[in-house]
Design a protein around this motif. Structure first.
Motif: not given
Length: 348
Positions: A1-27
């Motif tokens: 499937m074709t998608y644009v790469r030169n673009a901003w993709y949403v990776a997370a809600w900022e308030q859901d991202l831990p303050a002191d721990a890493p989080a995994a996402m796939s884009i």
């Protein structure tokens, strides 16, 4: 499937991202670890250079991230700055990083050429920092291509059928066509419904003219507001947008984003809520409960559609009058993706 790469993709809600721990996402099939280096948001490949352990299982240490397999530590630029028991750090000990930023309550990651990462290309969503709206938020994971979710959001005629029991949109909605205008990086939809009585939790005892407009922007971001006006408003305005005209009820906004996570999978982010002049937290909660039901209806249909397509992926679809926006947006994606491919080939 074709998608644009030169673009901003949403990776997370900022308030859901831990303050002191890493989080995994796939884009776009690329595993990414998100973490905070002080005030800076960092997006890196989720793979340690040593034994390829996922850095999302690591530990944040101030402005660095430590792999918790053998202890290698990386700074916010992806450079290894510590190898336990070894003084010499090879210059190749570096993890790929992606441009990342927080805006409109979302964490955005640029998946294309880092030199082209322009903050001005972040879609103008509405976040929790906007004082005019009272929002709820969430996300759903799909076992379906992001393209199918985009197509769903580009053709709202399905509201009359998929959402007959939730939004309560009548058949007259599917019987009318919106005004569609191409944008440089998307499509704009505008629609008046005249003499309606509202839908679902916003039913009215008197007829109303309802206005709905949304932009659907690269890579797959929907920004929509709608409101109700006195009957006759649409005709009085010549069916043009109400612009600054005060609504009598129902003014609300939703930001939605579709992120391809891998082959045949996607994550769908959404927020929704009333303008503070037209609702409160109780109304927001009711709207979000309705959204949970309606978006679940979409998910059931689209995942079933994905299974049917997988049995015969080359079979063509039959467009209808409502597919104008779908066609225009997908042509835009194809054109931008082709231009990116040409640029990569020229640089090779």
């Amino acid at each position: 499937m074709t998608y644009v790469r030169n673009a901003w993709y949403v990776a997370a809600w900022e308030q859901d991202l831990p303050a002191d721990a890493p989080a995994a996402m796939s884009i776009l099939g690329e595993p990414i670890v998100l973490w905070r280096a002080g005030e800076k948001l960092v997006a890196m490949e989720d793979r340690c250079v040593h034994r390829h352990a996922p850095l999302s299982l690591g530990r944040c240490e101030g402005a660095s991230l430590r792999c918790m397999y053998h202890g290698l530590r990386f700074d916010a630029d992806g450079r290894c700055v510590e190898i336990p028991g070894q003084e010499l750090i090879p210059p190749t000990a570096r993890v790929k990083t992606y441009p990342a930023l927080a805006k409109h309550s979302w964490v955005w990651v640029w998946m294309g050429d880092p030199a082209l990462a322009d903050e001005a290309l972040v879609p103008p969503a509405v976040g929790y920092d906007d004082p005019d709206y009272i929002l709820g938020h969430g996300f759903l994971d799909y076992e379906a291509e992001a393209r199918l979710i985009n197509d769903n959001l580009l053709d709202f005629s399905h509201l009359s059928y998929v959402h007959a029991q939730s939004f309560g949109t009548g058949p007259e909605f599917a019987g009318s066509l919106p005004r569609i205008t191409p944008l440089p990086r998307g499509i704009r939809y505008e629609r008046w419904l005249e003499g309606t009585f509202g839908a679902a939790m916003r039913k009215s005892d008197v007829p109303l003219d309802s206005w709905q407009t949304y932009d659907f922007l690269i890579p797959g971001v929907l920004l929509m507001w709608s409101a109700n006006y006195p009957p006759g408003t649409a005709k009085a305005l010549g069916h043009s947008p109400p612009e600054k005209l005060d609504a009598i009820a129902g003014l609300n906004f939703t930001s939605q984003a579709v992120t391809p996570t891998g082959e045949g999978t996607a994550r769908y982010f959404f927020s929704w809520g009333p303008h503070c002049k037209y609702g409160d937290e109780a109304m927001r909660d009711g709207m979000m409960a309705l959204a949970d039901r309606a978006f679940g209806e979409d998910k059931t249909m689209i995942e079933a559609q994905q299974k049917v397509i997988a049995r015969d992926p080359e079979r063509p679809v039959m467009p209808t009058a409502h597919d104008k926006g779908v066609t225009l947006f997908n042509r835009l994606v194809q054109r931008l993706a082709a231009e990116e491919a040409e640029a990569r080939a020229a640089a090779a």
